[in-house]
Design a protein around this motif. Structure first.
Motif, PDB file in Angstrom:
ATOM      1  N   VAL A  11      41.421  28.359  91.664  1.00 18.96           N
ATOM      2  CA  VAL A  11      42.195  28.891  92.786  1.00 18.96           C
ATOM      3  C   VAL A  11      43.224  27.869  93.260  1.00 18.96           C
ATOM      4  O   VAL A  11      44.379  28.211  93.553  1.00 18.96           O
ATOM      5  N   THR A  12      42.812  26.594  93.320  1.00 20.48           N
ATOM      6  CA  THR A  12      43.744  25.535  93.742  1.00 20.48           C
ATOM      7  C   THR A  12      44.916  25.427  92.783  1.00 20.48           C
ATOM      8  O   THR A  12      46.082  25.346  93.203  1.00 20.48           O
ATOM      9  N   LEU A  13      44.632  25.411  91.481  1.00 16.16           N
ATOM     10  CA  LEU A  13      45.702  25.354  90.487  1.00 16.16           C
ATOM     11  C   LEU A  13      46.600  26.580  90.576  1.00 16.16           C
ATOM     12  O   LEU A  13      47.821  26.488  90.437  1.00 16.16           O
ATOM     13  N   HIS A  14      45.988  27.729  90.828  1.00 19.74           N
ATOM     14  CA  HIS A  14      46.737  28.970  90.938  1.00 19.74           C
ATOM     15  C   HIS A  14      47.712  28.913  92.119  1.00 19.74           C
ATOM     16  O   HIS A  14      48.884  29.289  91.988  1.00 19.74           O
ATOM     17  N   VAL A  15      47.227  28.441  93.250  1.00 22.70           N
ATOM     18  CA  VAL A  15      48.066  28.352  94.456  1.00 22.70           C
ATOM     19  C   VAL A  15      49.176  27.326  94.268  1.00 22.70           C
ATOM     20  O   VAL A  15      50.339  27.571  94.637  1.00 22.70           O
ATOM     21  N   MET A  16      48.848  26.175  93.698  1.00 18.87           N
ATOM     22  CA  MET A  16      49.853  25.137  93.473  1.00 18.87           C
ATOM     23  C   MET A  16      50.939  25.614  92.509  1.00 18.87           C
ATOM     24  O   MET A  16      52.131  25.385  92.732  1.00 18.87           O
ATOM     25  N   ALA A  17      50.518  26.291  91.444  1.00 14.68           N
ATOM     26  CA  ALA A  17      51.491  26.825  90.491  1.00 14.68           C
ATOM     27  C   ALA A  17      52.350  27.902  91.141  1.00 14.68           C
ATOM     28  O   ALA A  17      53.562  27.987  90.876  1.00 14.68           O
ATOM     29  N   GLY A  18      51.754  28.697  92.012  1.00 18.36           N
ATOM     30  CA  GLY A  18      52.514  29.731  92.708  1.00 18.36           C
ATOM     31  C   GLY A  18      53.563  29.138  93.635  1.00 18.36           C
ATOM     32  O   GLY A  18      54.698  29.629  93.689  1.00 18.36           O
ATOM     33  N   ALA A  19      53.193  28.087  94.368  1.00 17.38           N
ATOM     34  CA  ALA A  19      54.164  27.437  95.252  1.00 17.38           C
ATOM     35  C   ALA A  19      55.307  26.820  94.459  1.00 17.38           C
ATOM     36  O   ALA A  19      56.478  26.908  94.848  1.00 17.38           O
ATOM     37  N   LEU A  20      54.971  26.189  93.332  1.00 14.40           N
ATOM     38  CA  LEU A  20      56.002  25.596  92.474  1.00 14.40           C
ATOM     39  C   LEU A  20      56.917  26.674  91.904  1.00 14.40           C
ATOM     40  O   LEU A  20      58.151  26.514  91.886  1.00 14.40           O
ATOM     41  N   ALA A  21      56.337  27.773  91.446  1.00 16.15           N
ATOM     42  CA  ALA A  21      57.135  28.860  90.880  1.00 16.15           C
ATOM     43  C   ALA A  21      58.059  29.464  91.927  1.00 16.15           C
ATOM     44  O   ALA A  21      59.223  29.784  91.634  1.00 16.15           O
ATOM     45  N   LEU A  22      57.571  29.621  93.149  1.00 11.91           N
ATOM     46  CA  LEU A  22      58.392  30.196  94.215  1.00 11.91           C
ATOM     47  C   LEU A  22      59.602  29.319  94.509  1.00 11.91           C
ATOM     48  O   LEU A  22      60.731  29.815  94.640  1.00 11.91           O
ATOM     49  N   GLY A  23      59.381  28.006  94.588  1.00 11.81           N
ATOM     50  CA  GLY A  23      60.493  27.090  94.832  1.00 11.81           C
ATOM     51  C   GLY A  23      61.487  27.071  93.682  1.00 11.81           C
ATOM     52  O   GLY A  23      62.710  27.078  93.893  1.00 11.81           O
ATOM     53  N   CYS A  24      60.967  27.058  92.448  1.00  9.45           N
ATOM     54  CA  CYS A  24      61.852  27.019  91.274  1.00  9.45           C
ATOM     55  C   CYS A  24      62.644  28.313  91.129  1.00  9.45           C
ATOM     56  O   CYS A  24      63.798  28.290  90.672  1.00  9.45           O
ATOM     57  N   PHE A  25      62.043  29.426  91.518  1.00 10.94           N
ATOM     58  CA  PHE A  25      62.747  30.708  91.409  1.00 10.94           C
ATOM     59  C   PHE A  25      64.023  30.689  92.237  1.00 10.94           C
ATOM     60  O   PHE A  25      65.102  31.067  91.753  1.00 10.94           O
ATOM     61  N   TRP A  26      63.910  30.237  93.481  1.00  7.88           N
ATOM     62  CA  TRP A  26      65.085  30.232  94.349  1.00  7.88           C
ATOM     63  C   TRP A  26      66.052  29.113  93.987  1.00  7.88           C
ATOM     64  O   TRP A  26      67.272  29.260  94.143  1.00  7.88           O
ATOM     65  N   ALA A  27      65.517  28.006  93.483  1.00  9.89           N
ATOM     66  CA  ALA A  27      66.409  26.935  93.030  1.00  9.89           C
ATOM     67  C   ALA A  27      67.250  27.411  91.850  1.00  9.89           C
ATOM     68  O   ALA A  27      68.471  27.191  91.804  1.00  9.89           O
ATOM     69  N   ALA A  28      66.615  28.076  90.892  1.00  9.95           N
ATOM     70  CA  ALA A  28      67.357  28.598  89.738  1.00  9.95           C
ATOM     71  C   ALA A  28      68.346  29.670  90.158  1.00  9.95           C
ATOM     72  O   ALA A  28      69.425  29.805  89.568  1.00  9.95           O
ATOM     73  N   ALA A  29      67.999  30.443  91.191  1.00  3.93           N
ATOM     74  CA  ALA A  29      68.892  31.502  91.653  1.00  3.93           C
ATOM     75  C   ALA A  29      70.174  30.938  92.249  1.00  3.93           C
ATOM     76  O   ALA A  29      71.255  31.529  92.098  1.00  3.93           O
ATOM     77  N   TRP A  30      70.088  29.773  92.892  1.00  4.07           N
ATOM     78  CA  TRP A  30      71.262  29.195  93.550  1.00  4.07           C
ATOM     79  C   TRP A  30      72.068  28.298  92.626  1.00  4.07           C
ATOM     80  O   TRP A  30      73.264  28.089  92.850  1.00  4.07           O
ATOM     81  N   LEU A  31      71.445  27.770  91.590  1.00  2.63           N
ATOM     82  CA  LEU A  31      72.168  26.898  90.669  1.00  2.63           C
ATOM     83  C   LEU A  31      73.100  27.703  89.770  1.00  2.63           C
ATOM     84  O   LEU A  31      72.871  28.887  89.526  1.00  2.63           O
TER      85      LEU A  31
END
Length: 236
Positions: free
Chosen positions: A8-28
């Motif tokens: 669950v911890t790995l799942h949550v951490m990966a989800g937070a990372l994916a959420l940040g990267c999604f918006w970063a890629a969207a703006w780049l």
């Protein structure tokens, strides 16, 4: 389940990372080195999300005895895995669509998604669950598009670009659904307790709004990049 908290911890951490990267890629800037680098991190994080979803699903199916929740998680895993695989392979196989559909991953990402979507639809109709019925349409639509693509080939020269950003949006839906349904759970409880927001609204909002936003974003990307790329190909 032994070690469940770690998954669950790995799942949550990966989800937070994916959420940040999604918006970063969207703006780049699209196609830039930074955009590609952030996109790779996003796909790796999404892959970890899918992998850690397996023991979470086992937890619901076996230890908690919640088969309906487990079925829906299986469907979400298949849907997310399909989006991640297609967004990656649309870039690597952009020069020849036949290479894409001939890969084992094409069938391995198509059929689990399609079969689980049919199962979710059937269960949703049987028990009168609108969330199951509504969300199953995504997998059914995506499966039909893949089947048609494999039989007829691409209808446009910029098919790889369109497949890439549509699949990335599909993978992004999963991160936002998790954020709205789990990360904002205290907010929904407050709204229900203090503003008497109907339970059905709280249940459906975290799932359907990300889908609606993704559809609007896909339309915008089509206007922004699809027509420009198609015009450039036609002029050659």
């Amino acid at each position: 389940m032994p070690g469940y908290w770690l998954f669950v911890t790995l799942h949550v951490m990966a989800g937070a990372l994916a959420l940040g990267c999604f918006w970063a890629a969207a703006w780049l800037r699209k196609g830039s080195p930074r955009h590609r680098a952030v996109g790779k991190v996003f796909l790796l994080a999404m892959t970890l999300i899918v992998l850690t979803s397996v023991p979470i699903t086992v937890q619901f199916a076996w230890y908690r005895q919640q088969p309906l929740s487990a079925l829906f998680l299986v469907y979400l895993m298949a849907l997310t895995g399909n989006a991640v695989w297609l967004s990656w392979r649309a870039v690597t196989d952009k020069r020849d669509w036949r290479v894409l559909v001939a890969r084992p991953g094409w069938a391995l990402s198509l059929w689990p998604m399609l079969l689980s979507a049919i199962a979710v639809l059937a269960v949703g109709l049987a028990i009168g669950q609108p969330l199951f019925v509504a969300f199953s349409s995504i997998g059914l639509w995506a499966g039909w598009r893949m089947w048609r693509f494999a039989r007829r080939g691409p209808q446009r020269a910029d098919w790889a670009l369109r497949q890439h950003y549509q699949s990335m949006l599909g993978a992004g839906i999963a991160t936002h659904v998790a954020f709205f349904s789990i990360g904002m759970r205290p907010v929904w409880r407050w709204l229900q307790a203090h503003l008497s927001v109907p339970a059905v609204v709280i249940e459906l909002f975290p799932w359907l709004v990300p889908v609606a936003v993704a559809v609007l974003a896909s339309c915008w990307l089509e206007r922004r990049y699809g027509r420009t790329r198609a015009a450039a190909v036609t002029s050659r």
